[in-house]
Design a protein around this motif. Sequence first.
Motif, PDB file in Angstrom:
ATOM      1  N   VAL A   1       0.696  -1.131  -0.031  1.00 30.18           N
ATOM      2  CA  VAL A   1      -0.049   0.057  -0.259  1.00 30.18           C
ATOM      3  C   VAL A   1       0.829   1.255   0.061  1.00 30.18           C
ATOM      4  O   VAL A   1       0.648   2.325  -0.789  1.00 30.18           O
ATOM      5  CB  VAL A   1      -0.983  -0.083   1.177  1.00 30.18           C
ATOM      6  N   ALA A   2       1.895   1.450   0.870  1.00 33.29           N
ATOM      7  CA  ALA A   2       2.523   2.529   1.096  1.00 33.29           C
ATOM      8  C   ALA A   2       3.997   2.654   0.323  1.00 33.29           C
ATOM      9  O   ALA A   2       4.469   3.649   0.401  1.00 33.29           O
ATOM     10  CB  ALA A   2       2.921   2.646   2.912  1.00 33.29           C
ATOM     11  N   ARG A   3       4.447   1.641  -0.141  1.00 34.93           N
ATOM     12  CA  ARG A   3       5.810   1.915  -0.942  1.00 34.93           C
ATOM     13  C   ARG A   3       5.552   2.958  -2.052  1.00 34.93           C
ATOM     14  O   ARG A   3       4.596   3.198  -2.628  1.00 34.93           O
ATOM     15  CB  ARG A   3       6.325   0.752  -1.212  1.00 34.93           C
ATOM     16  N   GLY A   4       6.837   3.812  -2.452  1.00 39.94           N
ATOM     17  CA  GLY A   4       6.742   4.750  -3.262  1.00 39.94           C
ATOM     18  C   GLY A   4       6.099   4.265  -4.713  1.00 39.94           C
ATOM     19  O   GLY A   4       5.355   4.825  -5.024  1.00 39.94           O
ATOM     20  N   PRO A   5       6.629   3.282  -5.363  1.00 39.65           N
ATOM     21  CA  PRO A   5       6.213   2.741  -6.435  1.00 39.65           C
ATOM     22  C   PRO A   5       4.706   2.330  -6.558  1.00 39.65           C
ATOM     23  O   PRO A   5       4.055   2.428  -7.455  1.00 39.65           O
ATOM     24  CB  PRO A   5       7.353   1.675  -6.918  1.00 39.65           C
ATOM     25  N   GLY A   6       4.450   1.874  -5.417  1.00 32.71           N
ATOM     26  CA  GLY A   6       2.875   1.364  -5.362  1.00 32.71           C
ATOM     27  C   GLY A   6       2.186   2.554  -5.128  1.00 32.71           C
ATOM     28  O   GLY A   6       0.942   2.495  -5.709  1.00 32.71           O
ATOM     29  N   LEU A   7       2.506   3.747  -4.565  1.00 39.75           N
ATOM     30  CA  LEU A   7       1.649   5.008  -4.562  1.00 39.75           C
ATOM     31  C   LEU A   7       1.571   5.504  -5.898  1.00 39.75           C
ATOM     32  O   LEU A   7       0.425   5.831  -6.306  1.00 39.75           O
ATOM     33  CB  LEU A   7       2.192   5.755  -3.525  1.00 39.75           C
ATOM     34  N   VAL A   8       2.684   5.570  -6.553  1.00 42.19           N
ATOM     35  CA  VAL A   8       2.564   6.037  -7.859  1.00 42.19           C
ATOM     36  C   VAL A   8       1.704   5.423  -8.907  1.00 42.19           C
ATOM     37  O   VAL A   8       1.013   5.742  -9.621  1.00 42.19           O
ATOM     38  CB  VAL A   8       4.067   6.084  -8.547  1.00 42.19           C
ATOM     39  N   ALA A   9       1.707   3.964  -8.759  1.00 41.41           N
ATOM     40  CA  ALA A   9       0.845   3.003  -9.414  1.00 41.41           C
ATOM     41  C   ALA A   9      -0.521   3.223  -9.184  1.00 41.41           C
ATOM     42  O   ALA A   9      -1.472   3.541 -10.257  1.00 41.41           O
ATOM     43  CB  ALA A   9       1.261   1.638  -9.530  1.00 41.41           C
ATOM     44  N   TRP A  10      -0.946   3.252  -7.958  1.00 41.87           N
ATOM     45  CA  TRP A  10      -2.400   3.557  -7.584  1.00 41.87           C
ATOM     46  C   TRP A  10      -2.927   5.073  -8.034  1.00 41.87           C
ATOM     47  O   TRP A  10      -3.934   5.001  -8.469  1.00 41.87           O
ATOM     48  CB  TRP A  10      -2.297   3.707  -6.032  1.00 41.87           C
ATOM     49  N   ALA A  11      -2.057   6.101  -7.787  1.00 40.56           N
ATOM     50  CA  ALA A  11      -2.213   7.181  -8.365  1.00 40.56           C
ATOM     51  C   ALA A  11      -2.549   7.333 -10.030  1.00 40.56           C
ATOM     52  O   ALA A  11      -3.496   7.984 -10.516  1.00 40.56           O
ATOM     53  CB  ALA A  11      -1.419   8.464  -7.852  1.00 40.56           C
TER      54      ALA A  11
END
Length: 340
Positions: free
Chosen positions: A212-222
């Motif tokens: 949920v909170a790792r940088g690449p995961g946040l970018v993908a979610w956004a």
Amino acid sequence: MTGPATPPSGGPSHASADGPPAGGAGAPVLAVDIGGTKLAAALVEPDGRVAAYDRVATPGGADVGAEELWRVLEGLLDTLVSDAGDPPLAGVGTGCGGPMTWPAAEVSPLNIPAWRNGFPLRARLRDRYPGLPVRIHNDAICVAIAEHWLGAGRGRDNVLGMVVSTGVGGGLILGGRLVNGASGNAGHIGHIVVEPDGPPCGCGGRGCLEAVARGPGLVAWARERGWRPQSPEATGVELAADARDGHPVAAAAMRRAGRAIGIAIASATHLCDLEVAAIGGGLSQTGPLLFEPMAEAFREHARMEFARRLRIVPAALGQTAGLVGAAALVFAQDRYWSAG
């Protein structure tokens, strides 16, 4: 950036569990920090001061092999030591992304594909630096050690140290000493489940804090929700910048990450009766964007009176914390190293 110049109370220990004392009382440790985005190295003095520092990008791509990555690391270490005049060394301390076998340190970092199949990192470093103590632990554990030794958790006996960056990891100090666990992986808060039906994680699970909170995961979610970054290789730093500028999707992504971290810290605090949670790593530099929703979620979920006493603070040692903690594996082995 350098660490503090004041030694911890009682002073560091120079005894070695896997080799004789090396280099003399004032010799530095060659400290290494191996992560998914960078390889960093430093000469760290016995008081925690970073005397010399260098870094290179971690080679990426499917065509990068284990030996190529090792050669890049060798080159970084050779250049650092040579430029410093080849001083005698007290030992080699290393933090590396996990998981790993411990203390043998055959590493299989989730965020470093070239070494995902058990690279014998400790054996290689021992061969390269014969006669020196070589200690390796998880990179997030090294951050936790540094924050307890000289940073935000200094003087406290029960501390959670966290890294929120390419991955999410952590380490636990309980009763004033590092807790290793059965396999050396205690404190791996990145794999506490915060969304049972959440996104898949690189560990094979689902809904882990790291997913949920790792940088690449946040970018993908956004991106999936309409955020359009200016650069094709967007990072969490660019996402945070757009969140500050009021982009609704970017702001929602940062809030989602902060709340997930707060929930995980509440769970860890109820389990371990912590005093301080020190949060480091690249995304921690975003300040209130991450810390405000983190504190809000913690207050909602930490309902036991003892848990509410926890202080959540930014890591005090900045981007060199992992290197300082790696050095403490040698300098303060009485608290942070229990293996051979």
